[in-house]
Design a protein around this motif. Structure first.
Motif: not given
Length: 271
Positions: A111, A114, A120, A133, A137, A149, A153, A156
């Motif tokens: 990330f 981000l 993030l 976060l 997001l 989204e 995220l 992951k």
């Protein structure tokens, strides 16, 4: 008639010789006894001396314990397998890195964009790692239903967390703007619902459910000043706290984000 004169008895002046002779006799007997006691049989002495020398100078003639069962040779040298070939478990432990550092590094690599945009944040110390976060997001304003989204995220994130056993404590936070809907009477319900949504997503993506916990802090642990729009946006967040073990997770749950912020250490901190 004349009186008869008494005859004087002759005094024996050599009476001491009797006592002297007795003393000499006793003294002679004493020396004879002492000589008899102190006399040594040279043959027996020689045999005893040789036996003692043999016992203490020759190991093969020393006393050995009676063996029970099969007697195995003993050696003072460790076996080659113990020295040159350590156990497989030991090799794994030596080669394995610190899970918290590995998780933090993987999060930074996955990330980076981000993190650069300050949406993030990864920080922590030797006891835990925090992945913070921004709520934008993950959720729409005033709602706890994940956005499209958010699924990609969190998937992951779950791929990074799933191989480890560390507990994961998901915390929800809001700004101080009041909310009063039938679904979320206060910010407490909203923050808790958002944390629970992330927990369900992580479990669905392969993170063991027994590792997960969710808690909502509402607006009561702000990270920034709620007087500005930027501060309120920063306060609307979800934090994943990955603890070293279950005891640390329990202490983390008790102190919250503000309590942890005072214990941050530099080694694993990154923004």
């Amino acid at each position: 008639m004349p009186r008869r004169r008494a005859v004087e008895e002759h005094e024996n002046h050599e009476r001491w010789l009797v006592s002297y002779a007795d003393f000499i006799t006793l003294l002679f007997a004493f020396f004879v006894v002492m000589y008899a006691i102190s006399s040594v049989n040279e043959g027996k002495y020689k045999i005893l001396s040789e036996s003692l020398v043999g016992v203490f100078s020759q190991p093969d003639r020393s006393v050995k314990p009676i063996p029970i069962g099969e007697e195995r040779p003993r050696t003072t040298e460790p076996s080659v397998s113990q020295v040159d070939e350590p156990a497989a478990d030991s090799l794994l432990e030596q080669n394995a890195g610190d899970p918290l550092q590995d998780i933090a590094q993987s999060m930074r690599e996955a990330f980076g964009e981000l993190i650069a945009n300050q949406q993030l944040t990864v920080r922590g110390n030797e006891l835990w790692v925090e992945i913070e976060l921004n709520s934008s997001l993950l959720f729409s304003s005033g709602d706890a239903v994940p956005s499209d989204e958010a699924f990609a995220l969190i998937e992951k994130v779950a791929r990074i967390l799933a191989p480890y056993d560390n507990p994961v404590h998901v915390e929800g936070f809001t700004d101080n703007q009041p909310i009063a809907t039938a679904k979320y009477p206060t910010n407490w319900e909203l923050s808790a619902a958002r944390a629970s949504s992330i927990v369900r997503m992580l479990a669905a993506d392969g993170v063991a459910a027994g590792r997960l916990a969710a808690v909502g802090y509402g607006e009561f642990q702000p990270a920034a000043d709620n007087a500005t729009a930027e501060g309120r946006a920063r306060n609307r967040r979800v934090v994943l706290v990955v603890s070293r073990n279950l005891d640390v997770r329990r202490s983390v749950a008790g102190m919250g984000a503000n309590g942890r912020s005072g214990m941050q250490t530099a080694p694993t901190a990154a923004r």
